[in-house]
Design a protein around this motif. Structure first.
Motif, short mmCIF file in Angstrom:
data_model
loop_
_atom_site.label_atom_id
_atom_site.label_comp_id
_atom_site.label_asym_id
_atom_site.label_seq_id
_atom_site.Cartn_x
_atom_site.Cartn_y
_atom_site.Cartn_z
N ASP A 109 54.19 38.37 -8.50
CA ASP A 109 54.23 37.16 -9.32
C ASP A 109 55.53 37.10 -10.13
O ASP A 109 56.12 36.03 -10.29
CB ASP A 109 53.03 37.09 -10.26
N ALA A 110 55.95 38.25 -10.63
CA ALA A 110 57.19 38.30 -11.40
C ALA A 110 58.37 37.89 -10.52
O ALA A 110 59.23 37.09 -10.94
CB ALA A 110 57.42 39.70 -11.97
N LEU A 111 58.41 38.39 -9.29
CA LEU A 111 59.51 38.03 -8.39
C LEU A 111 59.43 36.56 -7.97
O LEU A 111 60.46 35.90 -7.85
CB LEU A 111 59.51 38.94 -7.16
N ALA A 112 58.23 36.04 -7.78
CA ALA A 112 58.08 34.63 -7.42
C ALA A 112 58.60 33.75 -8.56
O ALA A 112 59.31 32.75 -8.32
CB ALA A 112 56.62 34.31 -7.12
N GLN A 113 58.27 34.11 -9.79
CA GLN A 113 58.76 33.35 -10.94
C GLN A 113 60.27 33.50 -11.10
O GLN A 113 60.96 32.54 -11.47
CB GLN A 113 58.04 33.79 -12.23
N ALA A 114 60.80 34.68 -10.82
CA ALA A 114 62.25 34.90 -10.90
C ALA A 114 62.96 34.00 -9.89
O ALA A 114 64.02 33.43 -10.20
CB ALA A 114 62.59 36.36 -10.64
N ARG A 115 62.40 33.86 -8.69
CA ARG A 115 62.99 32.96 -7.70
C ARG A 115 63.02 31.52 -8.21
O ARG A 115 64.00 30.81 -8.04
CB ARG A 115 62.22 33.03 -6.38
N LYS A 116 61.92 31.10 -8.84
CA LYS A 116 61.88 29.74 -9.40
C LYS A 116 62.95 29.58 -10.49
O LYS A 116 63.60 28.54 -10.57
CB LYS A 116 60.49 29.46 -9.99
N MET A 117 63.10 30.62 -11.32
CA MET A 117 64.11 30.56 -12.38
C MET A 117 65.51 30.43 -11.79
O MET A 117 66.35 29.72 -12.31
CB MET A 117 64.04 31.80 -13.27
N MET A 118 65.74 31.13 -10.67
CA MET A 118 67.07 31.07 -10.04
C MET A 118 67.35 29.69 -9.44
O MET A 118 68.48 29.20 -9.49
CB MET A 118 67.20 32.16 -9.00
N LEU A 124 66.07 26.87 -10.68
CA LEU A 124 66.35 26.06 -11.87
C LEU A 124 67.73 26.37 -12.44
O LEU A 124 68.43 25.47 -12.92
CB LEU A 124 65.28 26.30 -12.92
N LEU A 125 68.12 27.62 -12.38
CA LEU A 125 69.44 28.03 -12.84
C LEU A 125 70.53 27.32 -12.04
O LEU A 125 71.48 26.77 -12.60
CB LEU A 125 69.57 29.55 -12.73
N ASN A 126 70.37 27.30 -10.72
CA ASN A 126 71.33 26.62 -9.86
C ASN A 126 71.38 25.12 -10.16
O ASN A 126 72.47 24.54 -10.27
CB ASN A 126 70.96 26.85 -8.39
N GLN A 127 70.21 24.50 -10.32
CA GLN A 127 70.17 23.07 -10.63
C GLN A 127 70.82 22.77 -11.98
O GLN A 127 71.56 21.80 -12.11
CB GLN A 127 68.72 22.57 -10.62
N SER A 128 70.57 23.62 -12.95
CA SER A 128 71.16 23.44 -14.27
C SER A 128 72.68 23.58 -14.23
O SER A 128 73.40 22.84 -14.90
CB SER A 128 70.58 24.45 -15.27
N LEU A 163 69.54 30.98 -21.01
CA LEU A 163 68.13 31.36 -21.17
C LEU A 163 67.45 31.62 -19.83
O LEU A 163 66.69 32.58 -19.68
CB LEU A 163 67.38 30.28 -21.95
N LEU A 164 67.72 30.78 -18.83
CA LEU A 164 67.12 30.97 -17.51
C LEU A 164 67.58 32.29 -16.89
O LEU A 164 66.79 32.99 -16.26
CB LEU A 164 67.46 29.80 -16.59
N SER A 165 68.85 32.63 -17.07
CA SER A 165 69.34 33.89 -16.50
C SER A 165 68.71 35.09 -17.19
O SER A 165 68.38 36.09 -16.54
CB SER A 165 70.87 33.96 -16.55
N GLN A 166 68.50 35.01 -18.50
CA GLN A 166 67.83 36.10 -19.22
C GLN A 166 66.38 36.25 -18.76
O GLN A 166 65.89 37.37 -18.59
CB GLN A 166 67.87 35.85 -20.72
N LEU A 167 65.71 35.12 -18.56
CA LEU A 167 64.32 35.17 -18.12
C LEU A 167 64.22 35.72 -16.70
O LEU A 167 63.38 36.58 -16.41
CB LEU A 167 63.69 33.77 -18.19
#
Length: 79
Positions: A23-32, A34-38, A60-64
């Motif tokens: 789950d942590a890795l799945a959320q990290a992928r989502k963050m990445m 969003l990071l790209n879109q941002s 903040l997204l990169s830290q998360l």
């Protein structure tokens, strides 16, 4: 004597200990994603408040994402 190199920033983001590594890795992928879109929005924006906000978002997204990946690694999973 003065320090030449400053201390690294302290992360204030922590992940709940019982979050499964998958789950942590799945959320990290989502963050990445969003990071790209941002970053894309940041590059398209004119200088000003919106651009500054997008840069803060990226930080903040990169830290998360980093905290999520470190959490998964701590549970023995290689990303």
């Amino acid at each position: 004597m003065k320090k030449i190199v400053p201390d690294p920033p302290v992360s204030y983001i922590s992940i709940i200990s019982d979050l499964p590594s998958e789950d942590a890795l799945a959320q990290a992928r989502k963050m990445m994603v969003l990071l790209n879109q941002s970053l894309e929005v940041y590059l398209e924006c004119e200088p000003g408040h919106r651009r500054d906000a997008m840069l803060e978002n990226v930080s903040l997204l990169s830290q998360l994402a980093s905290a999520l990946v470190k959490h998964a690694e701590g549970k023995g999973v290689q990303p």
